[in-house]
Design an enzyme around this catalytic site. Sequence first.
Site, mmCIF file in Angstrom:
data_model
loop_
_atom_site.group_PDB
_atom_site.id
_atom_site.type_symbol
_atom_site.label_atom_id
_atom_site.label_comp_id
_atom_site.label_asym_id
_atom_site.label_seq_id
_atom_site.Cartn_x
_atom_site.Cartn_y
_atom_site.Cartn_z
ATOM 1 N N SER A 131 -22.574 13.906 -10.879
ATOM 2 C CA SER A 131 -22.703 15.308 -11.312
ATOM 3 C C SER A 131 -21.595 16.160 -10.713
ATOM 4 O O SER A 131 -21.133 15.911 -9.591
ATOM 5 C CB SER A 131 -24.055 15.836 -10.847
ATOM 6 O OG SER A 131 -24.107 17.237 -10.968
ATOM 7 N N TYR A 156 -30.828 16.741 -3.771
ATOM 8 C CA TYR A 156 -30.489 16.100 -5.054
ATOM 9 C C TYR A 156 -28.977 15.883 -5.138
ATOM 10 O O TYR A 156 -28.503 14.785 -5.428
ATOM 11 C CB TYR A 156 -30.971 16.965 -6.225
ATOM 12 C CG TYR A 156 -30.174 16.737 -7.491
ATOM 13 C CD1 TYR A 156 -30.369 15.587 -8.258
ATOM 14 C CD2 TYR A 156 -29.183 17.647 -7.901
ATOM 15 C CE1 TYR A 156 -29.596 15.362 -9.399
ATOM 16 C CE2 TYR A 156 -28.423 17.424 -9.032
ATOM 17 C CZ TYR A 156 -28.629 16.283 -9.778
ATOM 18 O OH TYR A 156 -27.867 16.045 -10.892
ATOM 19 N N LYS A 160 -26.321 12.315 -5.111
ATOM 20 C CA LYS A 160 -25.227 11.943 -6.029
ATOM 21 C C LYS A 160 -23.966 11.588 -5.237
ATOM 22 O O LYS A 160 -23.291 10.590 -5.526
ATOM 23 C CB LYS A 160 -24.938 13.078 -7.020
ATOM 24 C CG LYS A 160 -26.056 13.322 -8.021
ATOM 25 C CD LYS A 160 -26.288 12.111 -8.900
ATOM 26 C CE LYS A 160 -27.451 12.259 -9.849
ATOM 27 N NZ LYS A 160 -27.824 11.004 -10.513
#
Length: 348
Positions: A131, A156, A160
């Site tokens: 992302s 989160y 990544k």
Amino acid sequence: MISTGNSPKILVTGGAGFIGSHTVVSLVEAGFEPVIVDDFSNSERSALDGIRAILGRNVAFYQADCNDAAAMESIFQKEQLSGVIHFAAYKAVGESTREPLKYYRNNLDSLLLLLELMPKYSVPNLVFSSSCTVYGQPEQLPVTEETPRLPAQSPYGNTKAICEDIIRDAVHAQTPLKAIALRYFNPVGAHPSAEIGELPLGVPANLVPFITQTAAGIRSSLTVYGDDYNTPDGTCIRDYIHVMDLAEAHVQALRKLSENTAESLYDVINIGTGRGETVLNIIKTFEQVTGVKLNYSIGPRRPGDVEQVYADVTKANTELEWTASRSLAESLEDAWRWQQKLSVEAKS
Ligand code: UD1
């Protein structure tokens, strides 16, 4: 009916999810044979019906948790896989702040398991969902892949960044393993057939599903999070990419990995349109293409939001020979068509 005969089999974890389901369709259209694994923890079985309606046939499917080592190993044993696209992951930024360990456990363990199984079953190619969140608020725009990653703003986002590092280290240590991490910007839209699309759980956190639900009367009004940013109209800028363009980028990444004769390869590639759009421009374009007036008001900034981020897509253009071809208007029209279909189904 699209039939694929002896096509290379690709494991698609999270293949019933938003980006996963669209990628399954693109894979079949490009001559690959997807094998979906999903546990419906953040997706619905109806996505499989939608895929079947588009393709005119079923796609192999296993209902399993990607952290279940025995279940995953039995899939690797049964299927002669030639690659993996790993979507399955938790992705709610706010929830990750409240329950960080859940995010680290789920998102890291499932990747580690795949990286153990892939060499064991001689599966060389991995495409990973990363992302643009790994860039935070970059100092220079547009962001290239050389733009330094900044400390993640949420657990989160950190999963990544950590997953990217794990893949890079695994590629350096074990062969054959080739991997591309795709850094997505903001995926929006739906398949133009309206057979598959985004199915947010509860109140959507993301802009476009909130817009379509407001237009459909499910939400009474939309709040624009801040209009005092240093941008042309004061609202945040993002790079909104049609989910079918994003799906096709995965197919291209897989093709490039398959064609590459090196034993080992690791690359990160931005996947966006290269265009930055403000929140107010998204609202205006939505109103123009759908003819629906949106009830919205300006509210305070949302904590954690970056002011602006959009992609330099030179690397995707040159190395993947891929470019986003769908317009913002098309993305919003498709998102609206999908929402209308959901609303009709909810009433019947
Ligand atoms: C973020 C992450 C992305 C992640 C996604 C998951 C960044 C740059 N991106 O996307 O990696 O996959 O969350 O949820 O960190 N907005 C409103 N009103 C709303 C909703 C959103 O004004 O009701 C605005 C936001 O302030 C933002 C824009 O719309 O400026 C897009 O928001 P959203 O769709 O939530 O995506 P990101 O926050 O960019």
